[in-house]
Design an enzyme around this catalytic site. Structure first.
Site, PDB file in Angstrom:
ATOM      1  N   TYR B 100       0.873  -1.175   0.000  1.00 40.62           N
ATOM      2  CA  TYR B 100       0.000   0.000   0.000  1.00 40.62           C
ATOM      3  C   TYR B 100       0.905   1.218   0.000  1.00 40.62           C
ATOM      4  CZ  TYR B 100      -2.838   3.821   1.807  1.00 40.62           C
ATOM      5  OH  TYR B 100      -3.450   5.042   1.958  1.00 40.62           O
ATOM      6  N   GLU B 196      -4.094   7.317  -3.319  1.00 45.15           N
ATOM      7  CA  GLU B 196      -3.471   6.071  -2.879  1.00 45.15           C
ATOM      8  C   GLU B 196      -3.446   5.004  -3.950  1.00 45.15           C
ATOM      9  OE1 GLU B 196      -5.796   4.987   0.632  1.00 45.15           O
ATOM     10  OE2 GLU B 196      -7.010   3.633  -0.572  1.00 45.15           O
TER      11      GLU B 196
END
Lengths: 297, 391
Positions: B100, B196
């Site tokens: 991530y 993101e």
């Protein structure tokens, strides 16, 4: 006594020749605020209602010794105005403007915090008033009364409601400070409590919080840690707000587990603050903390 | 403004970040053609909400026929109230590890925060709640941005306890430096509240590829991103998906949140309106909405606000709560009377006003047969009693 602002404060207004800036400058002057300068790039050398206008904040400070700035410039230019004010060594910059992009605010705030004795109030805030002495911002003129209560709030209109209710009950204020409804801003609840702690005239504090963020929790932790000895009455709005929805203010949003009204109420209760459920309660609880409380009108 | 996955990926690609080869399809036939060209593809619903995988909005297909069939199914879906109008069809990757990488706002630190984690592919909020130690964080100086050494630190911190990495941590850290910097610059450039990549795939060949992404742009910066707004509007006609009342309010330029009660609530100032809702609830009622007319509202705006609140058929009465500062009570009263007459409002209308031009406002309302209150608590009690009666 008071915090942040008093009769000696020398105020300049960035964006004074605009519609909002012009209207509120007149209101501030009617209240008695010592407005010494206006700043509007390109209008330097002119006057507005007898107040000299300068092209830059630096020029205005050099000529007038201004130490407080009120910012009324439109959102796309407001962060730049904050940095201009801070770098001209203005001690207190009050940014009224709503709708500033958050990345702009983060940059401008970091410039203000870069050193020196500079402070930022707002953005997206109503400003502050030291009753009978000076007002910077947009708080209505007729509602305040001098006295022993320090008021600090995120919401403008709710702060007006509380100030008016306190004044009508004869409970005057030292200074009422609106810290604003944005997710990132200058002075926090904790910062203003620290100022009230040092102000001998402030005997009790009213804190008006709302959902979103953790500024109320931070203040609660500070109260518990320092043993802040002035009674605090807290009022939190947004108990019925659903998670994930922005309730008007950019910062009024419950995200995941943070920002709920109950979390704030629990933290403040644990720190010993009195929790008011209504504005009537704010008045009742505040009045109970003042030994020589005047009779309620 | 929340961009769709494929739009976020286009932004990543423009910033020099690798993305899988993919195409957008608006019809099953288009999806079939893409599968013919690309081979095995994932067909992914393009909606502005998360959780589409669980909802059945993603399918991996091997043939053009399967692509057509799955695209037809997905394009007919509605995910959490959002109709699917397009699917993104992209090739798969040989995945070694999933990470991530994201930038979001950290209110408490008054800063953006850059986060990196080896727990890729899960909702980051869930990781933060269950295993916060798995997320490494960095708060870059807003003028300097993240420096090389800081990104390396971030990588080593996140990888310290990560199981079975395909590459040495130092290689991953090295590759992360330009990637994190590109993503950070993109977030700043786009005024992103959230930017993101999740999952960020490390391929078996040792390359980082952004296989899914989220980009939410700060609405306050719309004036700088008209191009993106136009792009989004091209895919999602105004008011498609989400709450229809909130979409209508947005069209009218009103600050409105739809709730599920029956007392319409209007006030000036966000905090005051929140308090108005709380008062209604305290008195045993259920607020139908949040509507802030803002400072200095004109009679027209108040009339429009009433009209908006009454679009919701659940509403059985309206509570207007005004503290006159910049807002003038007489102006508000004119708006209320105009709305009542124009819309022929028969349901209970409880007004509480105090402050600037209060006398004139009250006189106007009284002449029009509306009795204004002074105390917000009393007015809340009254509106709740009246709306309960009409139940």
């Amino acid at each position: 006594m008071s915090v942040l602002l008093n009769a000696a404060s020398r105020v300049l207004v960035q964006g004074m020749t605009g519609r909002e800036g012009g209207f509120h400058t007149a209101q501030m002057r009617a209240y008695g605020t010592n407005v010494v300068a206006g700043v509007s790039p390109g209008k330097g050398g002119t006057e507005r209602d007898g107040v000299p206008v300068f092209d830059t904040v630096t020029d205005a400070v050099a000529a007038t010794d201004a130490d407080v700035s009120a910012i009324f410039v439109p959102a796309p230019f407001a962060a730049d105005a904050i940095m201009e004010s801070a770098l001209a060594d203005i001690a207190l910059t009050v940014c009224i403007t709503e709708g500033i992009p958050i990345h702009d605010t983060i940059r401008a705030r970091s410039v203000v915090m870069r050193g020196g004795n500079r402070r930022l109030l707002g953005p997206n805030c109503p400003g502050l008033v030291t009753p009978g002495q000076s007002k910077v911002g947009i708080i209505p003129n007729h509602i305040s009364l001098p006295g022993p209560v320090g008021v600090v709030a995120r919401s403008g209109t709710l702060m007006y409601e509380v100030i008016q209710a306190l004044s009508q009950a004869g409970l005057g204020q030292t200074t009422s400070v609106g810290i604003g409804g944005d997710p990132v801003s200058g002075l926090s609840f904790k910062d203003v409590l620290e100022l009230f702690a040092k102000d001998p005239a402030t005997q009790t504090v009213v804190m008006i919080g709302e959902i979103g963020g953790a500024s109320e929790e931070e203040a609660a932790a500070w109260i518990a840690k320092t043993g802040f000895d002035k009674p605090v009455v807290a009022f939190i709005s947004g108990r019925t707000a659903p998670p994930g929805k922005r309730m008007g203010h950019a910062g009024a949003i419950i995200s995941g587990n943070t920002g709920s009204a109950q979390g704030k109420i629990d933290a403040l209760t644990a720190a010993g603050a009195g929790i008011a459920d209504t504005i009537e309660d704010v008045v009742r609880l505040t009045s109970g903390h003042l030994p020589a409380a005047p009779s309620v009108r | 403004m929340k961009l769709l996955e494929y739009q976020a990926k286009q932004q990543f690609a423009l910033a020099g970040i690798a993305i899988p080869d993919g195409r957008l399809a608006r019809t099953p036939a288009e999806a079939s053609a893409i599968a013919r060209e690309l081979g095995r593809v994932a067909v992914k619903a393009q909606v502005q909400v998360g959780g589409r995988g669980k909802a059945g909005g993603i399918a991996v297909v091997d043939t053009p026929e399967a692509a057509e069939r799955e695209a037809r199914r997905i394009l007919a879906m509605e995910i959490k109230g959002y109709p699917v109008r397009s699917v993104w069809c992209e090739t798969g990757l040989a995945i070694a590890n999933e990470f991530y990488l994201g930038i979001t706002l950290d209110r408490e630190c008054h800063s953006t925060v850059l986060m990196f984690s080896a727990a890729g592919g899960m909702e980051i909020e869930q990781v933060a709640a269950e295993a916060p130690e798995k997320i490494a964080k960095l708060w870059p100086d807003p003028f300097m941005g993240p420096q090389t050494f800081q990104i390396r630190q971030l990588a080593f911190a996140a990888l310290r306890n990560a199981p079975e990495l395909n590459l040495p941590a130092s290689c991953i850290a090295g590759a992360l430096v330009p990637l994190a910097r590109s993503l950070y610059d993109l977030a700043g450039h786009l005024d992103a509240l959230t930017c993101e990549i999740n999952p960020l795939v490390l391929t078996t060949e040792g390359k980082f590829v952004a296989t899914d992404g989220k980009l939410e742009i700060d609405d306050n910066s719309d004036f700088r991103h008209q191009d993106l707004a136009a792009l989004l509007a091209g895919d999602l006609p105004a008011g498609s998906g989400g709450d229809p009342y909130e979409a209508e309010a947005q069209r009218r330029g009103l600050t409105y949140v739809h709730l599920d009660g029956y007392v319409g609530c209007i006030g000036n100032g966000a905090g005051l309106v929140m308090n108005t809702l709380d008062l209604v609830k305290q008195q045993g009622g259920e607020p139908a909405n949040f509507l802030d007319v803002g400072g200095g509202a004109t009679a027209d705006k108040v009339r429009d606000a009433l009209d908006m609140v009454l679009l919701d058929p659940q509403v059985r009465g309206v509570f207007v709560n005004i503290f006159g500062g910049i807002t003038r009570c007489d102006e508000v009263a004119r708006g209320i009377i105009a709305a009542r007459d124009a819309l022929n409002i028969k349901m209970p209308l409880v007004v509480r006003m105090t402050g600037t031009s209060e006398e004139e406002g009250r006189r106007l309302l009284q002449e029009a047969g509306i009795t204004p209150g002074v105390s917000a608590t009393d007015a809340a009690m009254r509106v709740v009693a009246l709306t309960k009666e009409s139940n």
